[in-house]
Design a protein around this motif. Structure first.
Motif, PDB file in Angstrom:
ATOM      1  N   ALA A   1      97.014  93.955  30.634  1.00  0.00           N
ATOM      2  CA  ALA A   1      97.371  92.780  30.153  1.00  0.00           C
ATOM      3  C   ALA A   1      96.082  92.808  28.876  1.00  0.00           C
ATOM      4  CB  ALA A   1      96.763  91.719  31.041  1.00  0.00           C
ATOM      5  N   ILE A   2      94.438  92.628  28.994  1.00  0.00           N
ATOM      6  CA  ILE A   2      93.669  92.500  28.510  1.00  0.00           C
ATOM      7  C   ILE A   2      93.587  93.695  27.150  1.00  0.00           C
ATOM      8  CG2 ILE A   2      91.002  93.134  27.967  1.00  0.00           C
ATOM      9  CD1 ILE A   2      91.636  90.910  29.434  1.00  0.00           C
ATOM     10  N   THR A   3      93.878  94.547  27.802  1.00  0.00           N
ATOM     11  CA  THR A   3      94.161  95.694  27.277  1.00  0.00           C
ATOM     12  C   THR A   3      95.110  95.376  25.861  1.00  0.00           C
ATOM     13  OG1 THR A   3      93.803  97.642  27.890  1.00  0.00           O
ATOM     14  CG2 THR A   3      94.479  98.598  26.597  1.00  0.00           C
ATOM     15  N   PHE A   4      95.855  95.080  25.817  1.00  0.00           N
ATOM     16  CA  PHE A   4      97.182  94.419  24.534  1.00  0.00           C
ATOM     17  C   PHE A   4      97.167  93.504  24.263  1.00  0.00           C
ATOM     18  CE2 PHE A   4     100.791  92.313  24.270  1.00  0.00           C
ATOM     19  CZ  PHE A   4     101.396  93.496  23.560  1.00  0.00           C
ATOM     20  N   LEU A   5      96.495  92.839  24.934  1.00  0.00           N
ATOM     21  CA  LEU A   5      95.613  91.154  24.291  1.00  0.00           C
ATOM     22  C   LEU A   5      94.852  91.084  23.084  1.00  0.00           C
ATOM     23  CD1 LEU A   5      95.947  88.940  27.001  1.00  0.00           C
ATOM     24  CD2 LEU A   5      97.786  89.165  25.321  1.00  0.00           C
ATOM     25  N   ILE A   6      94.122  92.212  23.246  1.00  0.00           N
ATOM     26  CA  ILE A   6      93.369  92.697  21.832  1.00  0.00           C
ATOM     27  C   ILE A   6      93.466  93.448  21.368  1.00  0.00           C
ATOM     28  CG2 ILE A   6      90.479  93.617  22.030  1.00  0.00           C
ATOM     29  CD1 ILE A   6      89.588  92.797  24.746  1.00  0.00           C
ATOM     30  N   ALA A   7      93.844  95.290  21.460  1.00  0.00           N
ATOM     31  CA  ALA A   7      94.328  96.430  20.497  1.00  0.00           C
ATOM     32  C   ALA A   7      95.482  95.287  19.867  1.00  0.00           C
ATOM     33  CB  ALA A   7      94.444  97.532  21.847  1.00  0.00           C
ATOM     34  N   PHE A   8      96.427  95.207  20.167  1.00  0.00           N
ATOM     35  CA  PHE A   8      97.687  94.548  19.533  1.00  0.00           C
ATOM     36  C   PHE A   8      97.340  94.150  18.634  1.00  0.00           C
ATOM     37  CE2 PHE A   8     102.225  92.730  18.718  1.00  0.00           C
ATOM     38  CZ  PHE A   8     102.295  93.840  18.212  1.00  0.00           C
ATOM     39  N   PRO A   9      96.904  92.541  18.498  1.00  0.00           N
ATOM     40  CA  PRO A   9      96.676  91.782  17.472  1.00  0.00           C
ATOM     41  C   PRO A   9      95.496  92.398  16.622  1.00  0.00           C
ATOM     42  CG  PRO A   9      96.064  90.741  19.768  1.00  0.00           C
ATOM     43  CD  PRO A   9      96.658  92.044  19.519  1.00  0.00           C
ATOM     44  N   VAL A  10      94.354  92.886  16.483  1.00  0.00           N
ATOM     45  CA  VAL A  10      93.045  93.648  15.757  1.00  0.00           C
ATOM     46  C   VAL A  10      94.238  95.438  15.662  1.00  0.00           C
ATOM     47  CG1 VAL A  10      91.455  94.642  16.219  1.00  0.00           C
ATOM     48  CG2 VAL A  10      91.501  92.694  17.553  1.00  0.00           C
ATOM     49  N   GLY A  11      94.446  95.482  16.009  1.00  0.00           N
ATOM     50  CA  GLY A  11      95.266  97.212  15.135  1.00  0.00           C
ATOM     51  C   GLY A  11      96.160  96.550  14.549  1.00  0.00           C
ATOM     52  N   VAL A  12      97.647  95.669  14.880  1.00  0.00           N
ATOM     53  CA  VAL A  12      98.219  95.767  13.641  1.00  0.00           C
ATOM     54  C   VAL A  12      97.091  94.495  12.426  1.00  0.00           C
ATOM     55  CG1 VAL A  12     100.252  93.785  13.431  1.00  0.00           C
ATOM     56  CG2 VAL A  12      99.649  94.793  15.789  1.00  0.00           C
TER      57      VAL A  12
ATOM     58  N   ASN B   1      87.939 108.864  12.909  1.00  0.00           N
ATOM     59  CA  ASN B   1      87.067 109.402  13.659  1.00  0.00           C
ATOM     60  C   ASN B   1      87.288 108.718  15.043  1.00  0.00           C
ATOM     61  OD1 ASN B   1      85.253 111.028  12.880  1.00  0.00           O
ATOM     62  ND2 ASN B   1      83.755 109.937  11.084  1.00  0.00           N
ATOM     63  N   LEU B   2      87.549 107.668  14.985  1.00  0.00           N
ATOM     64  CA  LEU B   2      87.574 106.827  16.756  1.00  0.00           C
ATOM     65  C   LEU B   2      88.895 107.818  17.466  1.00  0.00           C
ATOM     66  CD1 LEU B   2      86.661 102.877  16.542  1.00  0.00           C
ATOM     67  CD2 LEU B   2      84.942 104.796  17.593  1.00  0.00           C
ATOM     68  N   ALA B   3      89.581 108.080  16.567  1.00  0.00           N
ATOM     69  CA  ALA B   3      91.280 108.224  17.387  1.00  0.00           C
ATOM     70  C   ALA B   3      90.692 109.514  17.761  1.00  0.00           C
ATOM     71  CB  ALA B   3      91.714 108.514  16.287  1.00  0.00           C
ATOM     72  N   ALA B   4      89.474 110.564  17.436  1.00  0.00           N
ATOM     73  CA  ALA B   4      88.837 111.927  17.578  1.00  0.00           C
ATOM     74  C   ALA B   4      88.427 111.998  18.694  1.00  0.00           C
ATOM     75  CB  ALA B   4      88.603 112.671  16.447  1.00  0.00           C
ATOM     76  N   VAL B   5      87.681 110.595  19.109  1.00  0.00           N
ATOM     77  CA  VAL B   5      86.653 110.751  20.073  1.00  0.00           C
ATOM     78  C   VAL B   5      86.975 110.817  21.216  1.00  0.00           C
ATOM     79  CG1 VAL B   5      84.452 108.718  20.482  1.00  0.00           C
ATOM     80  CG2 VAL B   5      84.717 108.894  18.117  1.00  0.00           C
TER      81      VAL B   5
ATOM     82  N   THR C   1      87.263  98.472  26.727  1.00  0.00           N
ATOM     83  CA  THR C   1      86.578  99.254  26.823  1.00  0.00           C
ATOM     84  C   THR C   1      87.916 100.157  26.148  1.00  0.00           C
ATOM     85  OG1 THR C   1      85.735  99.522  28.331  1.00  0.00           O
ATOM     86  CG2 THR C   1      86.003 101.282  27.855  1.00  0.00           C
ATOM     87  N   LEU C   2      88.920 100.049  27.310  1.00  0.00           N
ATOM     88  CA  LEU C   2      90.243 100.984  26.888  1.00  0.00           C
ATOM     89  C   LEU C   2      91.292 100.239  25.720  1.00  0.00           C
ATOM     90  CD1 LEU C   2      92.518 101.042  30.360  1.00  0.00           C
ATOM     91  CD2 LEU C   2      91.118 103.040  28.722  1.00  0.00           C
ATOM     92  N   ALA C   3      90.807  98.874  24.778  1.00  0.00           N
ATOM     93  CA  ALA C   3      91.474  98.428  24.445  1.00  0.00           C
ATOM     94  C   ALA C   3      90.592  99.438  22.567  1.00  0.00           C
ATOM     95  CB  ALA C   3      91.071  97.204  23.922  1.00  0.00           C
ATOM     96  N   LEU C   4      89.448  99.112  23.208  1.00  0.00           N
ATOM     97  CA  LEU C   4      88.517  99.857  21.783  1.00  0.00           C
ATOM     98  C   LEU C   4      88.964 101.452  21.463  1.00  0.00           C
ATOM     99  CD1 LEU C   4      84.894  98.302  22.138  1.00  0.00           C
ATOM    100  CD2 LEU C   4      86.151  97.498  20.524  1.00  0.00           C
ATOM    101  N   MET C   5      89.313 101.838  22.574  1.00  0.00           N
ATOM    102  CA  MET C   5      89.794 103.441  22.871  1.00  0.00           C
ATOM    103  C   MET C   5      91.377 103.740  22.058  1.00  0.00           C
ATOM    104  SD  MET C   5      90.248 105.738  25.708  1.00  0.00           S
ATOM    105  CE  MET C   5      92.037 105.712  26.024  1.00  0.00           C
ATOM    106  N   ILE C   6      92.379 102.530  22.555  1.00  0.00           N
ATOM    107  CA  ILE C   6      93.482 103.091  22.041  1.00  0.00           C
ATOM    108  C   ILE C   6      93.695 102.155  20.489  1.00  0.00           C
ATOM    109  CG2 ILE C   6      94.265 103.357  23.894  1.00  0.00           C
ATOM    110  CD1 ILE C   6      96.210 100.273  23.758  1.00  0.00           C
ATOM    111  N   MET C   7      92.854 101.185  19.663  1.00  0.00           N
ATOM    112  CA  MET C   7      92.837 100.361  18.295  1.00  0.00           C
ATOM    113  C   MET C   7      93.322 101.542  17.443  1.00  0.00           C
ATOM    114  SD  MET C   7      90.757  97.878  17.509  1.00  0.00           S
ATOM    115  CE  MET C   7      89.840  99.362  16.146  1.00  0.00           C
ATOM    116  N   PRO C   8      92.899 102.278  17.362  1.00  0.00           N
ATOM    117  CA  PRO C   8      92.819 103.646  16.324  1.00  0.00           C
ATOM    118  C   PRO C   8      94.203 104.661  16.109  1.00  0.00           C
ATOM    119  CG  PRO C   8      90.760 103.837  17.299  1.00  0.00           C
ATOM    120  CD  PRO C   8      91.619 102.704  18.019  1.00  0.00           C
TER     121      PRO C   8
END
Lengths: 433, 458
Positions: free
Chosen positions: A214-225, A250-254, A293-300
C-alpha cells in the motif's frame, strides 16, 4: 581492359550431382538440423526447468495446506480446572485458562490416552485449540469431551512412514484406533510465525506485505506517473532533463540490495547536523520504511512504462484538444492521461509484482523480525511474505520444509494473479491507433 | 492528536474550500453578465491548494521538531536529574518513557523511566495540541485569504496550472534525489570505512574473515579480492555459461524456426522464469540443486564436497537470467534488416548458415550489450547466493568448491548484531559502493555499444 576474372570458357560448370558435392550438401543439411535441434532443446530445457521448479514446490507445498488432527478425549470434570465459569465469557478468559494450567492438563490427557510418548504426539499449540473449544462452549468444562487437536511434526512424519521406531509404532496405534484425521489447514492462512512448524501461518507476513505494498503504491504510482508526464509532455530539452533521464535509466538497473543500503543509511541512520543529532526518520522494521524503499526501487519501472504509454497516444488527440481551446494542462489531464491509463496501469502492476517478490532490500532494513502478531499499522514491526519464506527456509526443523513451499505457492499465486490482471488489462483496454 | 488524523482534518477543510469556492465562482457566472476568466472548478482548486499546502508543510516540519521539543521538556522535569549522563543509556530510558506514554497498556521496567512517563505524556499532548491548533488555523487563514481573491476576472487557471507544473517538476526530481542519495550515502559511509581501513587493504587484500577482526589492524581480515573473484566466478562465468547459450538459442529458435502458435505460447512461458521471485530460486537452489551437485561431486571422487558450491548458485542464477538474455537477443535479431537475411537465403545459404554468418554478426553489438546487462544483473543478484552460496571466501577455479559473493557478504555483515560504527558494518557500505560503481560502468558500456550499433543500421 584487363579483366581480373578468368575467361568464361575456363570455368567448368559445377557438377551438383557429384558425390563430393552431394556429401557436402548432406553435411550442410545435417548441420542445419543439428542447429535447429539445439534451439528446440534450449527452449524445451528452459521450460522443463520451470516445470520442475513448480512441480517441486507443489509436491512439497501441498502438505502445508493439510493438517493431521488427533482426536483427544479430555475429562474436564475429573480434571476440575480452577476456573470461574463467569470469566469465560469475558476477554479475561485466555489468561484465566492459562493460569489454570490448561496446557498441562491437555498434555497429561494425551500422555494417559495415547500411552508411551503420547504428549509428543500432539502439537505444542494443541492446548490453544482446546482453549478455543472451551471458550466457545463453557459447559465443556463439566464433562468429558473429544476434541481434534493438531498432531505434532513428529507424529505427522511418522504417519508418512518416516521417523523413529517408537513414533511409527505410536502412529500405527493411533491410526488403528481411528483417532487420526486429516483436513484443510485453515490455520495456515490465519496465523503468524511461530517456533512450532505445525502452528505457523502466513497471515502475519501477508498482512505485512499488503501494508508495505500500500505504501509502495501510494508513493511510486503518483510520483512515477507525474514524472513520466513531465518528461514526456512538458520537459524542455536541456541538461537538467537529460540528467533526470539518465538517473531514471540508471536507477532501473541498480541492484535491489543497493536500495536496501540506501534505506538503511538514509531512513534508519542517525544524522548529526550542526551538533544536533536527529534519529531515524522512519521506524525500523516497519511496513512504512519497507514501502518507501520499494517505492524508490520500482519508480523507474513505472516511469518507463508510463512514458511508453503516453508516447503511444497519437499527437492528433493533443492537437484537437489544443485546437478547441484546452490549456496544456487540460490536454494532458483530460485527454492524454485517460487514454494512456491502461498502459500505465499495466506497467504499475508489473512493478508492484516485482516489489511483492523482493526480499534483499527488506532484509537490510530489519523486516526480518520474528512476528507472532500481525502488524496493526504502518509503523509496527512487520515482515513480508518473501522474507518469511527466507526465514523459514533457514529453520532446521523438518516441518518447515513443507510450510516454506506452501508459502511459496501462496506468493506465486499472488504474482500470477497480478500478472494475469496486467495481461487482461492490456488486451482489454489497449487501443491501437 | 496524531499526524494522520490531523492530515484528514486538513484534507476535509480543503474539500470544504473547494466546494465553497466553486459555488462562489459559479454564482458570479449566474448572477452577473461578467464572464469568468477560469472555470469554477479551477477557482475551487486554487482555494483548496492554498488551504491544504501550507498546513501540510507545517505538519511535516512540526512532526520533525516535536520529538526534540518533548525531550527538552522532559529533561526540565526534576525526575530527569536522576538520568544517567551517558548518552546511550539516557536515550534508552527516554525511549522507554515515551513508549509507555504512548501505549497505556504498557508498563515501564525502570523506576526512573516510570517517573518520566507522566511528564512525557503531558509534553506529547501539549505539543500535539499546539501543532493541531496552528495547522488548523493556518489552513483556515490561508484558505480564507485565497477565497477573498476570487473574482470573475481572477486568473485562477493560470495559478493552478503553475502549481501543477511545479508538482510535475518536483516529482521528476525525486529520481535525481534518489540517485544522489544512493551515491552520497554509500560514499559517506565508505569514506568512514576507509578512514579506519586503508583502501588498498580492502581492494587488494586476499584474506576475508569479518568474524574475527583485529582492532589494531582491521584491514588484515577485510581484503575483498576473494569476494570480487567469487562474484565474478558465480555471476559472470558459471551463470553466463548457462544463460548465454540457452538464452541465445531459445531466442533464435523462437524467432527463426518456431511456428507462430508455438512462439505465442513459449515466449510468455519463458518469461515466467524472469517473474519468479529470487527467494524462490534461492530456496530451490539450496534445497534441490545444491544437494544434487554435492552428490555429483561425491560421485566424481570428492568425498568432502561442499553442499554450498559455487556451481549450484551459478546454475540457478543462469536459469533466472535466460529470459533476460533471450529477450534482448530477440530484439537485436529482429532489428537486423530483413534484406540481409533474404539476401543470404537467396544465395543458397541454409537457415542456420544465415543465422550464424549473417544475423548474429549483424546483431552482435546488441547481443553483447545485452550480455553485459545480464552480467550486471547477475552480480547484483542477492537472494540466490544468500541462500545457496557459502559464506567462506575462497579464491578457487573449481566450481564444486564454495565461493562467496559481494551481495551475500553485504547481507551477512548487516544482519548480525553489530553496532553501526564498526568497520564490519561499514565494510558492507564499501562493498555496496563497489557493486554500485561496477554495475554503473557495465550499464554505461552497454549503452555505448548499443548506440554504436544503432548508427550502423539506421
Amino acid at each position: 581492359m584487363n579483366s581480373p576474372l578468368p575467361a568464361q570458357a575456363d570455368r567448368t560448370p559445377t557438377d551438383w550431382n557429384a558425390p563430393a558435392m552431394q556429401k557436402r550438401i548432406a553435411r550442410r543439411y545435417a548441420a542445419e538440423r543439428r542447429f535447429k535441434l539445439f534451439g528446440l532443446a534450449a527452449v524445451v530445457l528452459s521450460a522443463a526447468f520451470l516445470a520442475f521448479l513448480l512441480a517441486t514446490m507443489v509436491s512439497q507445498g501441498w502438505r502445508g495446506f493439510v493438517r493431521t488432527d488427533v482426536a483427544l478425549t479430555i475429562d474436564f470434570k475429573a480434571a476440575a480446572l480452577p476456573v470461574d465459569r463467569a470469566v469465560l465469557r469475558t476477554p479475561g478468559a485466555d489468561l484465566a485458562l492459562a493460569g489454570a494450567e490448561l496446557e498441562n492438563t491437555v498434555k497429561g490427557a494425551a500422555a494417559t490416552q495415547f500411552g508411551v510418548g503420547g504428549e509428543d504426539a500432539i502439537s505444542e499449540y494443541a492446548w490453544l485449540k482446546v482453549r478455543e473449544a472451551i471458550k466457545q462452549d463453557p459447559t465443556n468444562l463439566d464433562r468429558a469431551v473429544r476434541i481434534p487437536v493438531p498432531a505434532s511434526t513428529r507424529l505427522d512424519q511418522a504417519l508418512r512412514g518416516d521417523g523413529t521406531a517408537e513414533a511409527q509404532a505410536l502412529a500405527e496405534r493411533l491410526k488403528a484406533a481411528g483417532l487420526v484425521s486429516t483436513g484443510f489447514n485453515a490455520d495456515f492462512l490465519r496465523m503468524s510465525d511461530s517456533t512450532d512448524p505445525v502452528a505457523v501461518g502466513i497471515w502475519g507476513a501477508l498482512k505485512g506485505s499488503l501494508l508495505t505494498m500500500a505504501i509502495t503504491f501510494l508513493i511510486a504510482f503518483p510520483v512515477g506517473v507525474l514524472s513520466a508526464i513531465y518528461l514526456e509532455e512538458y520537459a524542455p530539452r536541456n541538461r537538467w532533463t537529460d540528467l533526470i533521464e539518465v538517473s531514471i535509466n540508471n536507477l532501473a538497473a541498480v541492484p535491489s540490495i543497493i536500495f536496501g543500503l540506501l534505506g538503511l543509511a538514509v531512513f534508519l541512520g542517525t544524522w548529526e547536523v550542526m551538533g544536533v543529532r536527529f534519529g531515524p526518520i522512519l521506524p525500523r522494521s516497519a511496513a512504512l520504511v519497507g514501502g518507501v524503499t520499494l517505492a524508490l526501487m520500482i519508480m523507474p519501472v513505472i516511469v518507463i512504462a508510463s512514458r511508453n504509454a503516453i508516447k503511444a497516444v497519437p499527437p492528433s488527440i493533443r492537437d484537437a484538444a489544443l485546437g478547441i481551446g484546452a490549456s496544456p494542462v487540460q490536454v494532458v489531464f483530460h485527454h492524454v492521461l485517460p487514454l494512456a491509463m491502461p498502459g500505465i496501469l499495466t506497467g504499475t502492476i508489473i512493478g508492484m509484482a516485482r516489489a511483492l517478490g523482493e526480499t534483499a532490500p527488506l532484509l537490510l532494513i530489519g523486516m526480518r523480525a520474528f512476528i507472532v502478531q500481525p502488524p496493526g499499522g504502518f509503523t509496527d514491526p512487520a515482515t513480508v511474505l518473501p522474507v518469511q519464506i527466507f526465514l523459514w527456509s533457514d529453520e532446521v526443523s523438518r516441518g518447515f520444509v513443507e510450510k516454506t513451499s506452501a508459502a511459496i505457492l501462496v506468493l506465486l499465486a499472488f504474482l500470477l494473479a497480478m500478472n494475469s490482471l496486467a495481461i487482461y488489462l492490456r488486451n482489454r483496454f489497449e487501443t491501437r491507433w | 492528536m496524531s499526524a494522520l488524523a490531523l492530515i484528514f482534518v486538513v484534507a476535509g477543510l480543503g474539500l470544504i474550500g473547494w466546494l465553497t469556492a466553486r459555488a462562489r465562482a459559479a454564482s458570479f457566472e449566474l448572477g452577473g453578465a461578467k464572464r469568468l476568466h477560469s472555470l469554477p472548478g479551477q477557482h475551487g482548486w486554487y482555494v483548496a491548494i492554498w488551504t491544504v499546502l501550507p498546513a501540510l508543510l507545517f505538519i511535516a516540519v512540526w512532526s520533525g521538531m516535536t520529538p526534540r521539543l518533548v525531550q527538552d521538556a522532559v529533561l526540565q522535569h526534576p525526575a530527569a536529574a536522576q538520568l544517567p549522563a551517558f548518552d546511550f543509556e539516557r536515550d534508552a530510558l527516554l525511549a522507554e518513557a515515551k513508549r509507555v506514554a504512548r501505549d497505556r497498556s504498557a508498563t515501564a521496567f525502570d523506576p526512573v523511566a516510570e517517573q518520566l512517563v507522566a511528564p512525557t505524556r503531558a509534553a506529547i499532548s501539549y505539543y500535539g495540541w499546539i501543532g493541531a491548533g496552528v495547522s488548523v488555523l493556518l489552513a483556515f487563514a490561508c484558505g480564507a485569504l485565497a477565497f477573498t481573491r476570487i473574482k470573475a476576472r481572477f486568473k485562477a487557471r493560470t495559478r493552478v496550472e503553475r502549481g501543477v507544473m511545479s508538482l510535475l517538476l518536483l516529482a521528476s526530481l525525486i529520481a535525481i534525489l534518489t540517485t544522489l542519495g544512493i551515491f552520497l550515502s554509500l560514499l559517506w559511509e565508505s569514506l568512514r570505512f576507509f578512514g579506519q581501513v586503508p583502501i588498498t587493504d580492502f581492494l587488494l587484500g586476499t584474506h576475508w574473515s569479518p568474524q574475527v577482526i583485529d582492532a589494531n589492524d582491521p584491514g588484515k581480515s577485510l581484503g575483498a579480492v576473494p569476494l570480487f573473484w567469487g562474484t565474478f566466478f558465480i555471476g559472470a562465468v558459471i551463470a553466463m555459461i548457462v544463460a548465454i547459450p540457452f538464452g541465445l538459442m531459445s531466442a533464435i529458435y523462437l524467432t527463426q524456426y518456431a511456428a507462430p502458435g508455438v512462439r505465442r505460447w513459449m515466449k510468455p512461458i519463458l518469461e515466467i522464469l524472469a517473474g519468479v521471485p529470487t527467494v524462490v530460486y534461492g530456496y530451490f537452489a539450496a534445497l534441490t540443486v545444491a544437494p544434487a551437485v554435492r552428490d555429483l561431486a561425491v560421485m566424481l571422487g570428492m568425498p568432502f564436497a561442499s553442499s554450498e558450491s559455487a556451481l549450484a548458485a551459478g546454475l540457478v542464477m543462469g536459469v533466472m537470467i535466460i529470459p533476460f538474455v533471450s529477450s534482448i537477443a530477440d530484439d537485436s535479431i529482429a532489428a537486423v534488416p530483413t534484406a540481409m537475411r533474404d539476401g543470404s537465403l537467396a544465395m543458397g545459404a541454409t537457415r542456420s548458415e544465415t543465422i550464424r554468418k549473417v544475423l548474429i554478426p549483424a546483431a552482435l553489438p546488441g547481443v553483447v550489450a545485452g550480455i553485459l546487462l545480464a552480467v550486471s544483473r547477475a552480480i547484483g543478484e542477492t537472494m540466490i547466493v544468500v541462500m545457496a552460496a557459502s559464506g567462506a571466501a575462497n579464491i578457487t577455479l573449481n566450481p564444486l568448491e564454495s565461493a562467496t559473493t559481494v551481495t551475500k557478504q553485504i547481507v551477512d555483515l548487516l544482519t548480525g548484531d553489530a553496532e553501526f560504527d564498526s568497520p564490519k558494518t561499514l565494510a558492507a557500505f564499501a562493498l555496496g559502493l563497489t557493486l554500485f560503481v561496477i554495475t554503473l560502468i557495465l550499464n554505461i558500456v552497454a549503452l555505448r555499444v548499443v548506440k554504436k550499433y544503432r548508427e550502423a543500421y539506421e
